[in-house]
Design a protein around this motif. Structure first.
Motif, mmCIF file in Angstrom:
data_model
loop_
_atom_site.group_PDB
_atom_site.id
_atom_site.type_symbol
_atom_site.label_atom_id
_atom_site.label_comp_id
_atom_site.label_asym_id
_atom_site.label_seq_id
_atom_site.Cartn_x
_atom_site.Cartn_y
_atom_site.Cartn_z
ATOM 1 N N ILE A 10 0.830 -1.218 0.000
ATOM 2 C CA ILE A 10 0.000 0.000 0.000
ATOM 3 C C ILE A 10 0.865 1.269 0.000
ATOM 4 N N THR A 11 2.104 1.161 0.489
ATOM 5 C CA THR A 11 2.953 2.358 0.549
ATOM 6 C C THR A 11 3.364 2.843 -0.838
ATOM 7 N N ALA A 39 8.281 4.072 5.113
ATOM 8 C CA ALA A 39 8.245 4.721 3.801
ATOM 9 C C ALA A 39 7.969 6.223 3.908
ATOM 10 N N ALA A 40 7.254 6.630 4.936
ATOM 11 C CA ALA A 40 6.908 8.054 5.082
ATOM 12 C C ALA A 40 8.057 8.855 5.670
ATOM 13 N N GLY A 41 8.916 8.180 6.455
ATOM 14 C CA GLY A 41 10.043 8.874 7.082
ATOM 15 C C GLY A 41 9.702 9.349 8.491
ATOM 16 N N PRO A 42 10.712 9.831 9.228
ATOM 17 C CA PRO A 42 10.561 10.140 10.656
ATOM 18 C C PRO A 42 9.574 11.260 10.985
ATOM 19 N N PRO A 68 4.173 8.402 -1.669
ATOM 20 C CA PRO A 68 3.489 8.930 -2.859
ATOM 21 C C PRO A 68 2.068 9.405 -2.535
ATOM 22 N N ALA A 69 1.455 8.840 -1.514
ATOM 23 C CA ALA A 69 0.114 9.273 -1.106
ATOM 24 C C ALA A 69 0.213 10.597 -0.352
ATOM 25 N N ALA A 70 -0.733 11.489 -0.615
ATOM 26 C CA ALA A 70 -0.677 12.811 0.004
ATOM 27 C C ALA A 70 -0.950 12.761 1.510
#
Ligand code: AR6
Length: 173
Positions: A10-11, A39-42, A68-70
């Protein structure tokens, strides 16, 4: 408005919001939660820390940061304890609250993992039926609000369960 059934991570999805199957701390964990935080980071964890947790069945939103998702809509599914603790009602409430947040924020494409069916042990077919019924009921009432709802499965066997039930419920994809 269309439904999409995806097998994979999903990421990787570029949608307005991906849903995270989190825990009540919202501070990260294993499974899809761990993957999303990695995947989003800290910055995601920093932002989540300020949210003060989340009740089971409820949902809270953050930016997606490096994803990639907002946005990420974090929800907390119930731990399956045999079905006598309102697990089904709480899972239904997760889907409704995620879509309510998406609607309130004008997010037109949303991707859901199979909430509660990993570490939390909810039987997949039961969970899938709840997911599809709740989403379809919400989308029926808010017909013009969404472009795409994605169900993102992480195993071929889960994907097959979703495919059969989507066909049964007449959700074209
Ligand atoms: N993309 C899509 N689906 C995934 C991914 C991924 N990258 N990784 C796993 N799944 P789970 P839960 C699937 O355990 O049952 C966490 O530690 C997985 O195969 O992630 O709601 C939280 O912090 C399964 O089908 O979530 C909580 O403590 C589905 O996502 C707890 O687990 C949900 O499995 C929440 O448990």
């Amino acid at each position: 408005m269309r439904y999409r059934l995806v097998l994979g991570d999903i990421t990787r999805l570029k949608v307005d919001a991906i849903v995270n199957a989190a825990n009540r701390t919202l501070l990260g964990g294993g499974g899809v939660d761990g993957a999303i935080h990695r995947a989003a980071g800290p910055e995601l964890r920093e932002t989540c820390r300020r949210l003060g947790g989340c009740e089971t069945g409820d949902a809270k939103m953050t930016p997606g940061f490096a994803l990639p998702a907002a946005h990420v809509i974090h929800t907390v599914g119930p731990v399956w304890k045999g079905g006598g603790r309102d697990e089904e009602g709480l899972l239904a409430s997760c889907y409704r609250n995620c879509l309510r947040l998406a609607l309130e924020n004008g997010l037109r494409s949303v991707a859901f993992p199979s909430i509660s069916t990993g570490a939390y042990g909810f039987p997949v077919e039961k969970a899938c039926r709840i997911a599809l019924n709740e989403v379809a009921a919400f989308v029926d009432v808010h017909a013009d609000a969404f472009d795409e709802i994605v169900f993102c499965c992480f195993s071929a066997s889960d994907r097959d369960v979703y495919r059969v039930l989507m066909q049964e419920l007449g959700l074209a994809f």
